[in-house]
Motif scaffolding. Sequence first.
Motif, mmCIF file in Angstrom:
data_model
loop_
_atom_site.group_PDB
_atom_site.id
_atom_site.type_symbol
_atom_site.label_atom_id
_atom_site.label_comp_id
_atom_site.label_asym_id
_atom_site.label_seq_id
_atom_site.Cartn_x
_atom_site.Cartn_y
_atom_site.Cartn_z
ATOM 1 N N GLU A 9 -42.105 59.759 -20.767
ATOM 2 C CA GLU A 9 -43.480 59.049 -19.824
ATOM 3 C C GLU A 9 -42.994 58.218 -18.836
ATOM 4 O O GLU A 9 -43.486 58.935 -17.834
ATOM 5 N N ALA A 63 -41.674 61.300 -16.105
ATOM 6 C CA ALA A 63 -43.070 61.607 -16.085
ATOM 7 C C ALA A 63 -43.909 61.138 -14.599
ATOM 8 O O ALA A 63 -43.549 61.276 -14.015
ATOM 9 N N ALA A 64 -44.082 59.400 -15.187
ATOM 10 C CA ALA A 64 -44.975 58.601 -14.200
ATOM 11 C C ALA A 64 -43.764 58.387 -12.837
ATOM 12 O O ALA A 64 -44.316 58.509 -12.092
ATOM 13 N N ARG A 65 -42.575 57.637 -12.625
ATOM 14 C CA ARG A 65 -42.016 57.884 -12.020
ATOM 15 C C ARG A 65 -41.789 59.182 -10.595
ATOM 16 O O ARG A 65 -42.175 59.167 -9.421
ATOM 17 N N ALA A 66 -41.736 60.651 -11.842
ATOM 18 C CA ALA A 66 -42.171 61.652 -10.805
ATOM 19 C C ALA A 66 -43.148 61.734 -10.038
ATOM 20 O O ALA A 66 -43.357 62.468 -8.973
ATOM 21 N N SER A 67 -44.173 61.470 -10.685
ATOM 22 C CA SER A 67 -45.444 61.563 -10.444
ATOM 23 C C SER A 67 -46.238 60.595 -8.925
ATOM 24 O O SER A 67 -46.502 61.145 -8.066
ATOM 25 N N MET A 68 -44.791 59.246 -9.408
ATOM 26 C CA MET A 68 -45.448 58.195 -8.300
ATOM 27 C C MET A 68 -44.618 58.792 -6.565
ATOM 28 O O MET A 68 -45.263 59.020 -5.784
ATOM 29 N N SER A 111 -44.111 61.912 -6.240
ATOM 30 C CA SER A 111 -44.278 63.615 -5.123
ATOM 31 C C SER A 111 -45.278 63.055 -4.127
ATOM 32 O O SER A 111 -45.902 63.781 -3.580
#
Length: 445
Positions: A253, A256-261, A263
């Motif tokens: 998670e 995933a949170a880093r990838a969202s940030m 993006s």
Amino acid sequence: MPQVLEFKLPDLGEGLTEAEIVRWLVEVGDVVAIDQPVVEVETAKAMVEVPCPYGGVVTARFGDEGTELPVGAPLLTVAVGSPVEASGDGPATESGTEDSGSGNVLVGYGTGAPPVRRRRVRPQGVKAAVAVAAAPEAVVPEPEPVAGPVAVVSPLVRRLARQHDLDLRRLAGSGPDGLILRADVESAIRSAAEAPVAEPAVAPAASASSASSVSGGERVALRGVRGAVADKLSRSRREIPDATCWVDADATELMAARASMNSVAGASKVSVLALLARICTAALARYPELNSTVDQEAREIVRLPQVHLGFAAQTERGLVVPVVRDAHEGTAESIGAEIVRLTEAARTGTLTPAQLTGGTFTLNNYGVFGVDGSTPIINHPEAAMLGVGRIVPKPWVHEGQLAVRQVVQLSLTFDHRVCDGGTAGGFLRYVADCVERPALLLRSL
């Protein structure tokens, strides 16, 4: 008539007692301005350029590149009040006046006079001074031994003599005013090792003779950054009763949170190290015992109000630990930007001593070397260090089912004097929980 002034290696701050000459920026005969950098030196913490407080003509340099000098040893001599200065081709100074220099100041401070272009000149007024002073460029006259206090500035010199059972009172120092340098001690050690033995020793002892009898093998001097790291790690192991605990965490998670940030278009990228740093500051707010140090003489634990977060960085010069000041006030984005800035400075060797000291807690991401775990050595005089291994896909039981998840091993080494295992375990468990469920951080934002 020009006056020849001696410029000594100044106190570079942060408790530094010696520096190694890396590169001379001037030569004998060059004209220098007040506060113009004249030599680049490497201390145990950083590479710095040393400005000369005098303006005039360089008449001598003391020490070749690679030579280590103690604070207070001569660096160079400058002839001030020369005809070339009066003519306007150099800095205007007058012998014996306040304008002849800015004083023996700390690096980076002085009068701020503008630099001038260096020139290879030998004006008539200083030709004799150059001729006389140039000869002993790398050799300082050795005075006769004198009675009284031992003339030693560097604690490293004292330790070296102590390790080899050498009586410093029997040495004549080759430094200014009889100052005993490292070279003097090493020369005495070599002489003792080469001297014939009159009779066998009563009992064997670990000394310079046993070390010098070892043949073959490459010898690497423990000095500069490497020496500073060796001294600090040895002191940590000697003084701190440390213990280590570790835990595996599901970082799926978090990734995933880093990838969202990252993006978000136009936004600066947030690294995993920055996220872990922000998690650490949140954990230290809950467990302040680990953001402390121990005053051994007073037998007191000193809990520190600010979090100055150090992070380990591997460079060509060795391992260094730049410090993010007031990390407890930053966000993941601002901490990440400061980590990037300090990392670049570490790689180029431009970190200042102030940027490498004063840390209260250290984060060590050894996962970049492709390893899963380690038992970190505490960065003395701090109380704890969090180690982070590589994040890799592994089998993991997730919501009752076997799945492939991104797993990381976290290890915490802590000073057992400042807290017990329950506090250390609580800190590490909170860090692991934030890695597994980054939304927990929202409670502290």
